[in-house]
Each structure stands twice: as structure tokens, then as C-alpha cells.
Design an enzyme around this catalytic site. Structure first.
Site, PDB file in Angstrom:
ATOM      1  N   GLY A  90      -4.839   6.441   3.205  1.00 20.83           N
ATOM      2  CA  GLY A  90      -4.720   5.424   2.153  1.00 20.83           C
ATOM      3  C   GLY A  90      -6.045   4.709   1.933  1.00 20.83           C
ATOM      4  O   GLY A  90      -7.032   4.969   2.635  1.00 20.83           O
ATOM      5  N   MET A  91      -6.053   3.792   0.974  1.00 18.84           N
ATOM      6  CA  MET A  91      -7.301   3.103   0.603  1.00 18.84           C
ATOM      7  C   MET A  91      -7.873   2.324   1.788  1.00 18.84           C
ATOM      8  O   MET A  91      -9.045   2.449   2.131  1.00 18.84           O
ATOM      9  CB  MET A  91      -7.025   2.166  -0.581  1.00 18.84           C
ATOM     10  CG  MET A  91      -8.234   1.409  -1.044  1.00 18.84           C
ATOM     11  SD  MET A  91      -7.982   0.537  -2.598  1.00 18.84           S
ATOM     12  CE  MET A  91      -6.826  -0.740  -2.126  1.00 18.84           C
ATOM     13  N   LEU A  92      -7.041   1.509   2.424  1.00 18.01           N
ATOM     14  CA  LEU A  92      -7.529   0.728   3.567  1.00 18.01           C
ATOM     15  C   LEU A  92      -7.714   1.608   4.804  1.00 18.01           C
ATOM     16  O   LEU A  92      -8.703   1.446   5.534  1.00 18.01           O
ATOM     17  CB  LEU A  92      -6.551  -0.413   3.877  1.00 18.01           C
ATOM     18  CG  LEU A  92      -6.900  -1.255   5.106  1.00 18.01           C
ATOM     19  CD1 LEU A  92      -8.244  -1.957   4.921  1.00 18.01           C
ATOM     20  CD2 LEU A  92      -5.802  -2.284   5.385  1.00 18.01           C
TER      21      LEU A  92
ATOM     22  N   ASP B 119       4.768  10.102   9.920  1.00 17.28           N
ATOM     23  CA  ASP B 119       5.665   9.360   9.026  1.00 17.28           C
ATOM     24  C   ASP B 119       6.261   8.189   9.804  1.00 17.28           C
ATOM     25  O   ASP B 119       6.867   8.400  10.866  1.00 17.28           O
ATOM     26  CB  ASP B 119       6.761  10.312   8.537  1.00 17.28           C
ATOM     27  CG  ASP B 119       7.613   9.694   7.444  1.00 17.28           C
ATOM     28  OD1 ASP B 119       7.840   8.456   7.476  1.00 17.28           O
ATOM     29  OD2 ASP B 119       8.053  10.444   6.556  1.00 17.28           O
TER      30      ASP B 119
ATOM     31  N   ALA C 147       2.181   1.914   4.446  1.00 20.20           N
ATOM     32  CA  ALA C 147       3.189   1.006   3.881  1.00 20.20           C
ATOM     33  C   ALA C 147       3.722   1.602   2.591  1.00 20.20           C
ATOM     34  O   ALA C 147       3.077   2.453   1.964  1.00 20.20           O
ATOM     35  CB  ALA C 147       2.576  -0.361   3.587  1.00 20.20           C
TER      36      ALA C 147
ATOM     37  N   THR D 200       0.580  -9.299   3.953  1.00 18.04           N
ATOM     38  CA  THR D 200       0.210  -9.650   2.580  1.00 18.04           C
ATOM     39  C   THR D 200       0.487 -11.114   2.232  1.00 18.04           C
ATOM     40  O   THR D 200       1.388 -11.738   2.813  1.00 18.04           O
ATOM     41  CB  THR D 200       1.008  -8.737   1.612  1.00 18.04           C
ATOM     42  OG1 THR D 200       0.873  -9.214   0.270  1.00 18.04           O
ATOM     43  CG2 THR D 200       2.496  -8.720   1.928  1.00 18.04           C
TER      44      THR D 200
ATOM     45  N   TYR E 218       9.251  -6.259  -2.216  1.00 18.72           N
ATOM     46  CA  TYR E 218       8.073  -5.829  -1.431  1.00 18.72           C
ATOM     47  C   TYR E 218       7.675  -6.926  -0.442  1.00 18.72           C
ATOM     48  O   TYR E 218       7.479  -6.656   0.753  1.00 18.72           O
ATOM     49  CB  TYR E 218       6.924  -5.506  -2.383  1.00 18.72           C
ATOM     50  CG  TYR E 218       5.584  -5.314  -1.707  1.00 18.72           C
ATOM     51  CD1 TYR E 218       5.269  -4.143  -1.027  1.00 18.72           C
ATOM     52  CD2 TYR E 218       4.616  -6.332  -1.731  1.00 18.72           C
ATOM     53  CE1 TYR E 218       4.040  -3.969  -0.406  1.00 18.72           C
ATOM     54  CE2 TYR E 218       3.387  -6.175  -1.120  1.00 18.72           C
ATOM     55  CZ  TYR E 218       3.101  -5.003  -0.463  1.00 18.72           C
ATOM     56  OH  TYR E 218       1.880  -4.838   0.156  1.00 18.72           O
TER      57      TYR E 218
ATOM     58  N   TRP F 285      -5.057  -8.743  -2.618  1.00 20.53           N
ATOM     59  CA  TRP F 285      -5.879  -8.261  -3.742  1.00 20.53           C
ATOM     60  C   TRP F 285      -6.938  -7.243  -3.282  1.00 20.53           C
ATOM     61  O   TRP F 285      -8.127  -7.415  -3.541  1.00 20.53           O
ATOM     62  CB  TRP F 285      -6.564  -9.443  -4.440  1.00 20.53           C
ATOM     63  CG  TRP F 285      -5.673 -10.403  -5.149  1.00 20.53           C
ATOM     64  CD1 TRP F 285      -4.357 -10.673  -4.903  1.00 20.53           C
ATOM     65  CD2 TRP F 285      -6.044 -11.264  -6.243  1.00 20.53           C
ATOM     66  NE1 TRP F 285      -3.905 -11.637  -5.764  1.00 20.53           N
ATOM     67  CE2 TRP F 285      -4.900 -12.018  -6.595  1.00 20.53           C
ATOM     68  CE3 TRP F 285      -7.235 -11.473  -6.956  1.00 20.53           C
ATOM     69  CZ2 TRP F 285      -4.907 -12.964  -7.620  1.00 20.53           C
ATOM     70  CZ3 TRP F 285      -7.250 -12.410  -7.974  1.00 20.53           C
ATOM     71  CH2 TRP F 285      -6.096 -13.143  -8.311  1.00 20.53           C
TER      72      TRP F 285
END
Ligand SMILES: NC(=O)c1ccc[n+]([C@@H]2O[C@H](COP(=O)([O-])OP(=O)(O)OC[C@H]3O[C@@H](n4cnc5c(N)ncnc54)[C@H](OP(=O)(O)O)[C@@H]3O)[C@@H](O)[C@H]2O)c1
Length: 284
Positions: A10-12, A36, A60, A101, A125, A149
Site C-alpha cells: 500500500g501507499m504507506l 491477509d 486496512a 486516523t 470507516y 490526509w
């Protein structure tokens, strides 16, 4: 330090793997297909296979709007899935670092949210991520880092979306009435590993500084990308979406700054880096 990253594609997750390797740590990033969160037994196998000292959970269910009609899946991944990640960390004797978050708050505050501020998620979420915090903290020594963000190289994020619209010659209509702190994934990755290296536990906030509206952030993206693009201010009411977002998403980062012994970074640093990366990708 041996660092296992769940959600490693993922991005992070990618940024965390890169940051860990740049510190000379042994780091392994596992994609959704490789690990998973819903498969407890296969997750637990990584305790012996990799013997991590820290498990960073960047995996997530992140589809904020889709979660409104897919509550079961959101909770299965962001709630029960985190319990499985905690079990993996527990079996390995590792610390779990769980990423959470600002959406655990309702955004009604007028001053930055401290770690102990009352939570009140507005969306499914946000509720599911709050459940994940509880599951993580049920395990001794766990660290929960709340952030917001996110943007960075690779992955779907606001900066890439704005650049895509600019390049397509499409208008940028962006909301003025949501304020928060954009945070770059390389900056957050550094923060997560600084905290892990210092043995931090409990809840810690991390965001880049300073607070801006999405509109003001878009204006800066447009200015740095091409200079001459009009950004049209709109309100959230003009831009309805299935999930409600907090209007005020600023977190108090004092605890982070005390533990890490440094100030958080300005988001402009990460923005310049990300735009340079996007430019390079476009010219390839
Ligand atoms: N993006 C933001 O603005 C933001 C803000 C605050 C906090 N966060 C939190 O930051 C963390 C990282 O977010 P991100 O922006 O990097 O999201 P992302 O790019 O969507 O990465 C999440 C990764 O999790 C994987 N995943 C989904 N379900 C999974 C499962 N059941 N088991 C294992 N992996 C699974 C996804 O794989 P597939 O795509 O293959 O399903 C994806 O690679 C998340 O905890 C998110 O809640 C994000």
C-alpha cells in the site's frame, strides 16, 4: 531491528519498508495476497518465518465511502483483522504499531485533538478504525499512531488526483470547510519508526504541520505543479459524499515531539518531494 510490514504494497506500507531499509533494519513488506488480515493462522506463521521485533500494520480497508454500505467488511479488516495482527506480534514477542486516523473524531473541536480527547466517529470507516485501536491496545506494549490526509509517491491520494485533473485540463473544485494537516507517507514512516525505536506505546498523534483547508492545499499543489490553474472553492454541502468527514482534523502532536525529541515536519517538504516524484514518473 527486524520489521514486518503488513499492507506492505500500500501507499504507506511501501514508505515504511523503504524507511526501515534506509536505517539498515531487516524489513519485509507483505502484500494483501501474502498476508491477509482476515486469515489468522496464515498471519501467525510469519512470527516464526520472519521473527519480527516490530510489526507495523499499514493494511486496512481504506474505502471510506464504500464502508458506509460494507460495514461487515470494514469491521472484519479494520477491527478483527487488527486483533489478528496483534496476535502475530504477540506470538513473535514483537511490538505492534497500528496506524489509525483522525476520523475517530467528529471534527467539532476548535483546538487540536489530544490523544485522550473523547472519540466520536462520523463514519463506518471511523468506527471500524476505532475498533482496531481497541483491539491493538488490548495487547501489551502496542502503539497506535493517529494520522490524517496522507499523500506520497505511489497510491491514490489527493495530490495525485489534483495533478491528474490539472494535466487533463479539468477544473479543480475543492472544499474550503474541512481543515486538517496533510501528511506525507515518507514523513509518517520516519515518525512510526522513530517511535518504535524509542519503545513508545499507547496512542500517539502524528501529522505534518501546518493546518490548511483542502482548498488551500489544492492551491499550493496547483501553484507548484503549473503555476496558472484556477482552483474553485466549494463547500462540503455542494460536494456530498456517502461518508461524513470531520470538519476539523487537527491533532496535537506534542506527545510525538516529546518522545522523538524533534518537531514535526512541514507538509510542504513532503509535497515538494511527491510532486518531483510524480513529474519523474510522467516523464518516463
Ligand atoms: N490515506 C489516508 O489519508 C489515511 C489517513 C489516516 C489514516 N490512514 C491509515 O493509514 C494506513 C495506510 O493507508 P494507505 O493510505 O497506505 O492505504 P492503502 O494504500 O489503501 O493501503 C492499504 C493496504 O491494505 C491492503 N489490505 C486491504 N485489506 C487487507 C486485508 N484484509 N489484509 C491485508 N491487507 C489488506 C490493501 O491491499 P489491496 O489494495 O490489494 O486490497 C492495501 O495495499 C491505514 O491504516 C489507513 O487507515 C490513511
Amino acid at each position: 531491528m527486524r520489521c514486518l510490514v503488513l499492507g506492505g504494497a500500500g501507499m504507506l506500507g511501501r514508505a515504511v519498508v523503504a524507511e526501515a531499509r534506509s536505517r539498515g533494519w531487516a524489513a519485509l513488506g507483505l502484500s494483501h495476497a501474502q498476508a491477509d488480515l482476515g486469515c489468522r493462522d496464515s498471519l501467525l506463521g510469519w512470527a516464526e518465518r520472519f521473527r519480527p521485533e516490530v510489526v507495523v500494520n499499514c493494511a486496512a480497508y481504506t474505502k471510506v465511502d464504500a464502508a458506509e454500505t460494507d460495514r461487515e467488511r470494514a469491521f472484519a479488516v479494520n477491527g478483527a483483522g487488527v486483533a489478528n495482527a496483534a496476535a502475530l506480534a504477540g506470538r513473535a514477542g514483537a511490538r505492534l504499531v497500528q496506524v489509525s486516523t483522525d476520523y475517530v473524531f467528529d471534527g467539532e473541536a476548535r483546538e487540536p485533538y489530544r490523544e485522550d480527547a473523547p472519540t466520536a466517529p462520523l463514519s463506518v470507516y471511523g468506527e471500524s478504525k476505532l475498533e482496531g485501536e481497541r483491539r491493538a491496545l488490548a495487547q501489551e506494549r502496542s502503539l497506535v499512531v493517529r494520522t490524517s490526509w496522507l499523500f506520497g509517491p505511489r497510491g491514490h491520494n489527493f495530490v495525485a488526483t489534483m495533478v491528474g485533473l490539472i494535466e487533463a485540463g479539468r477544473p479543480l473544485r475543492v472544499v474550503t470547510d474541512q481543515v486538517g494537516c496533510p501528511t506525507s507517507t515518507p514523513s509518517l514512516a520516519r515518525a512510526l519508526l522513530d517511535l518504535a525505536a524509542r519503545g513508545a506505546s499507547g496512542v500517539v498523534n502524528y501529522q505534518d504541520r501546518e493546518p490548511v483547508s483542502w482548498y488551500a492545499f489544492a492551491v499550493e499543489i496547483a501553484r507548484l505543479w503549473s503555476g496558472a490553474v484556477e482552483v474553485i472553492p466549494v463547500t462540503s454541502a455542494e460536494f456530498p459524499r456517502p461518508a461524513r468527514r470531520p470538519a476539523y482534523s487537527v491533532l496535537d502532536v506534542g506527545r510525538f515531539e516529546t518522545i522523538a525529541g524533534r518537531r514535526v515536519e512541514p507538509w510542504t517538504n513532503g509535497l515538494v518531494e511527491t510532486l518531483a516524484w510524480l513529474r519523474k514518473e510522467r516523464n518516463r
